[in-house]
Design an enzyme around this catalytic site. Structure first.
Site, short mmCIF file in Angstrom:
data_model
loop_
_atom_site.label_atom_id
_atom_site.label_comp_id
_atom_site.label_asym_id
_atom_site.label_seq_id
_atom_site.Cartn_x
_atom_site.Cartn_y
_atom_site.Cartn_z
N CYS A 19 -8.57 -24.03 -40.93
CA CYS A 19 -9.00 -24.84 -39.82
C CYS A 19 -8.00 -24.70 -38.69
O CYS A 19 -6.93 -24.14 -38.85
CB CYS A 19 -9.09 -26.31 -40.20
SG CYS A 19 -7.48 -26.99 -40.50
N ASP A 439 -7.48 -1.34 -2.79
CA ASP A 439 -6.72 -0.26 -2.20
C ASP A 439 -7.75 0.78 -1.76
O ASP A 439 -8.84 0.84 -2.32
CB ASP A 439 -5.79 0.31 -3.27
CG ASP A 439 -5.27 1.68 -2.92
OD1 ASP A 439 -4.59 1.78 -1.89
OD2 ASP A 439 -5.55 2.63 -3.66
P1 ADP Z 1 -3.10 4.47 0.85
O1 ADP Z 1 -2.90 2.98 0.95
O2 ADP Z 1 -4.31 4.89 1.61
O3 ADP Z 1 -3.13 4.92 -0.60
P2 ADP Z 1 -0.32 5.32 1.34
O4 ADP Z 1 0.36 4.01 1.50
O5 ADP Z 1 -0.05 6.10 0.13
O6 ADP Z 1 -1.88 5.19 1.63
O7 ADP Z 1 0.10 6.23 2.60
C1 ADP Z 1 -0.06 5.79 3.92
C2 ADP Z 1 0.08 6.89 4.92
O8 ADP Z 1 1.36 7.49 4.82
C3 ADP Z 1 -0.89 8.03 4.70
O9 ADP Z 1 -2.12 7.78 5.29
C4 ADP Z 1 -0.15 9.17 5.38
O10 ADP Z 1 -0.32 9.10 6.77
C5 ADP Z 1 1.30 8.89 5.09
N1 ADP Z 1 1.82 9.61 3.93
C6 ADP Z 1 2.31 9.09 2.78
N2 ADP Z 1 2.74 10.06 1.95
C7 ADP Z 1 2.50 11.24 2.56
C8 ADP Z 1 2.69 12.63 2.20
N3 ADP Z 1 3.22 12.99 1.03
N4 ADP Z 1 2.33 13.55 3.09
C9 ADP Z 1 1.78 13.21 4.25
N5 ADP Z 1 1.57 11.94 4.64
C10 ADP Z 1 1.92 10.96 3.83
MG MG Z 2 -4.24 4.46 -3.64
#
Ligand code: ADP
Ligand code: MG
Length: 750
Positions: A19, A439
């Site tokens: 129980c 996201d």
């Molecule tokens: P999300 O929220 O869309 O997943 P992130 O926060 O990962 O996006 O990235 C935001 C922005 O940062 C991207 O849209 C891009 O402009 C830039 N960014 C991030 N990492 C990279 C990378 N490795 N090469 C080019 N741009 C990048």
């Molecule tokens: Mg993402």
């Protein structure tokens, strides 16, 4: 796929918990063991989860045994025979006892009740067998019922009573024992009782034992079925694999497959373990893992998952995960952990049941006393019978089963739909969610962007820039990086040597390639440069939902690279359905405002928070709390803090391990319809729990006073202890069967 880690905990299967009050008792015993941090006992799974400093099970097993229960360590790998054998053993033992109890009880009941209902029958019986002899026959039959099949109630009930910790067995032992002892006195020392009180109640004693055994037997059968979802998952595991060794193929038990073995799968065969295809391609039914009913074609380089079904092609794959490491084994562990978990409301239920049994005993004593003093003659006979009825009817069994059985069936059904509840408390949290935040990349979109446009400054050369950028992005795990690398590979460009690589989450990457300084990322990442030459061209792309990243070489703006990502096919429908259910949707993205807004428009999402740095996602979520509880759906490493912060974190199962580890709920196939299914299961399970609790409490609150005889003065109604035993058994069965209804909850938009 990915791996899920688990905190070190000892899991112990417990036997003999009859129980809900036993739950508190075992937990208390475990917590007294030195080094134990937390102990949680689940009544439905009959399992304890204990976190202790040493991780040593021996003192824990001893403590449980001392408290009066059987215990053994839960086997670590899911067994083919199913994890529920001990339910079956329980059910078998109970079935035998039910038969043993019913055979002598039946004549007892017919002779005694027959005589009560139809006087001539009684006369006829008496004329053949005198009352004195009849009582001796009754005595023999009832003694057998109590001593043999009914032994379990006394063996654990009486010591519990003496320890001052009465439980369910104690109620049955007291109830049937009182009826029995009274009858023994009436049979062998009638002179001790006034003549009008010389009745026997052997049939009550025997019927109580029999009916309660019937109730427990049915409950054991139903409990065994409750874990079916897990049983089904366990059965999905392949038993054998055809392994290639030195050119020959031999069939071997799946337990013997090692990482690196090459396995050959023919059409219609199960994939034995997790692996990677090295030859061939075939449509594979992954519905048992992802809930997605359409087969997916997997070819060379693709991952296959153990337990899924190869439909028509023939493939060879190399084993990457075996035994307890396979995705399926991990899923089974995760579901079991969630099923064994407790909801916040369970704490209240446990507290109530802990004082319930002693309270019932007090009520029984009061009942006896009131009848003995104020009742019609023979007062103490009425008192005894009614006190027995109170003891019998008030079993808190149904209360103890109400929450855990619903959780088991609910999380099991969710797993079938591809939704894993890592924390069962999410079932309760999710029901109250008002906002679902998503996201963007990899969650609402496929997360596999492709390069679509390349805008070059006149001073630079296309292939050279692309080669430099690809060299840097090869070191990044960001999907935009992968898109750029893929395009460079397609054009056959050779990357240079990279040094000083720095990734700035949510912004971009910077490195030296053969001495040249290369920076790639958002406008913010290259904040000090002049973008005026590009901005007009870029806006058009952004409004189409495409993302532009900029390239600076030796601090000079060289190019804008445009990538586009497709939205997942189910995203828009899921958003619409969430709105239909009265929820608010929000998109949180690191991408620029225009791009994010364009995608949100496509999907019908009402609100956008763009250009959010990973570190600010948490703050954004906190701000959303003004609308109520927030669920966050994400996939990336950068989503992990937000998943942990949200009231309910939902990770897309195709995402990163970091995201999955931080989430409360995992959507196995990456299909967002799982968000709807999670919400549906949460609401259905919580409703089911309330139905069960309302029934279990309502039944006790309503019937205890009736059993005590409060309706007698006005209506002449008394509840016989036998009816009480029947009602009690029925109420547990109601609760368990009601939980079974959760097995048929339908998936959304399918
Ligand atoms: P999300 O929220 O869309 O997943 P992130 O926060 O990962 O996006 O990235 C935001 C922005 O940062 C991207 O849209 C891009 O402009 C830039 N960014 C991030 N990492 C990279 C990378 N490795 N090469 C080019 N741009 C990048
Ligand atoms: Mg993402």
């Amino acid at each position: 796929m990915h791996s899920y880690t688990h905190s070190a905990a000892v899991s112990i299967d417990i036997e003999g918990m009859t129980c809900a009050s036993c739950v508190a008792r075992v937990e208390k015993a475990l917590l007294k063991v030195p080094g134990v941090e937390t102990a949680s006992v689940n009544f439905a799974t009959e399992r304890a989860t204990v976190h202790s400093a040493s991780g040593d099970a021996t003192p824990l097993l001893a403590a449980i045994a001392k408290a009066g229960y059987g215990a053994k360590v839960t086997p670590s790998t899911p067994q083919h025979s199913g994890g529920h054998q001990h339910h079956d053993e329980d059910a078998q033992g109970l079935r035998r006892d039910v038969i043993l109890a019913a055979i002598p009880t039946l004549p007892l009941l017919v002779l005694e009740m027959g005589g009560h209902l139809y006087m001539p029958f009684h006369m006829a019986v008496i004329s053949v067998v005198p009352q004195g002899v009849l009582n001796l026959i009754y005595f023999a039959l009832a003694s057998f019922v109590l001593a043999v099949p009914g032994r379990r109630f006394f063996v654990s009930g009486i010591p519990a009573l003496l320890r001052g910790a009465p439980e369910m067995n104690a109620l049955v032992a007291l109830g049937s024992g009182a009826a029995y002892l009274y009858s023994v006195v009436a049979t062998f020392a009638p002179q001790l009782l006034p003549s009008e009180a010389q009745y026997v109640y052997y049939e009550s004693a025997a019927v109580i034992v029999t009916l309660i055994l019937v109730g427990r037997w049915l409950e054991a059968i139903a409990k065994g079925r409750t874990g079916d979802a897990i049983g089904r998952l366990v059965r999905e595991q392949a038993r054998t694999a055809r392994v290639e060794q030195n050119g020959a193929i031999s069939e071997m038990p799946v337990e013997q497959v090692r990482v690196g073995d090459v396995i050959v799968v023919r059409p219609g065969e199960k994939i034995a373990v997790d692996g990677e295809i090295i030859e061939g391609s075939s449509p594979i039914d992954e519905s048992m893992i992802s809930g997605e009913s359409l087969p997916v074609t997997r070819g060379v380089g693709d991952a296959v998952i153990g337990g899924t079904l190869n439909i028509s092609g023939s493939v060879r794959f190399r084993a990457t995960k075996v035994g307890g490491d396979t995705t399926l084994a991990q899923i089974i562990r995760m579901v079991e952990e969630a099923q064994g978990g407790k909801l916040p409301i369970q704490g209240v239920v446990d507290q109530i049941t802990a004082w319930f049994v002693p309270a019932v005993m007090v009520a029984a004593v009061l009942t006896f006393a009131v009848w003995a003093v104020f009742g019609p003659t023979p007062g103490y006979v009425f008192g005894m019978v009614n006190a027995v009825a109170v003891l019998i009817i008030a079993c808190p069994c149904a209360m103890g089963l109400a929450t855990p059985t619903s959780i088991m069936v609910g999380t099991g059904r969710a797993a079938e739909l591809g939704v894993l509840f890592r924390k069962s408390s999410a079932l309760q949290q999710l029901r109250d969610v008002a906002v679902v935040a998503f996201d963007k990349t990899g969650t609402l979109t496929e997360g596999k962007p492709a390069l679509t446009d390349f805008i070059l400054d006149d001073d630079f050369e296309h292939d050279e820039v692309l080669a430099l950028v690809a060299a840097v992005e090869a070191k990044s795990e960001h999907p935009i990086g992968s898109a750029i690398v893929a395009e460079a590979e397609r054009l056959g460009l050779t990357p240079g040597t990279v040094t000083d690589f720095v990734a700035e989450a949510g912004n971009g990457v910077t490195a030296r390639v053969d001495g040249r300084l290369v920076a790639v990322g958002s406008q913010r990442h290259l904040g000090h440069l002049d973008f005026s030459d590009f901005s007009a061209a870029i806006e058009g792309f952004a409004d189409a939902g495409k993302t532009a990243v900029f390239v600076a070489i030796d601090d000079k703006l060289a190019a804008a690279i445009v990538v586009a990502d497709r939205v997942k096919s189910s995203s828009a429908a899921v958003i619409a359905e969430l709105h239909a259910r009265g929820l608010k949707t929000v998109m949180i993205s690191g991408d620029n405002q225009r791009t994010a807004e364009a995608i949100a428009r496509q999907l019908g999402i009402s609100e956008v928070r763009a250009q959010v740095l990973p570190a600010d996602k948490v703050a954004t979520l906190k701000a959303l709390r003004q609308f109520g509880k927030v669920a966050f759906v994400g996939d990336g490493i950068n989503d992990a803090p937000a998943l942990a912060e949200a009231d309910v974190g939902i990770a897309v199962g195709t995402g990163t391990d970091a995201a999955i580890e931080s989430a409360d709920v995992v959507l196995l196939g990456g299909d967002l319809r799982g968000v709807l299914d999670a919400l549906t299961m949460s609401r259905a399970t919580m409703r089911n729990i309330w139905e069960n609790l309302a029934w279990a409490f309502g039944y006790n609150v309503a019937l205890i006073p009736v059993a005590a005889g409060v309706l007698y003065p006005a209506f002449g109604i008394l509840l016989s202890p036998m009816i009480g035993a029947g009602a009690m058994a029925l109420s547990s069965i109601f609760v368990v069967s009601n939980a079974q209804r959760l097995r048929t909850v339908a998936g959304s938009l399918r």
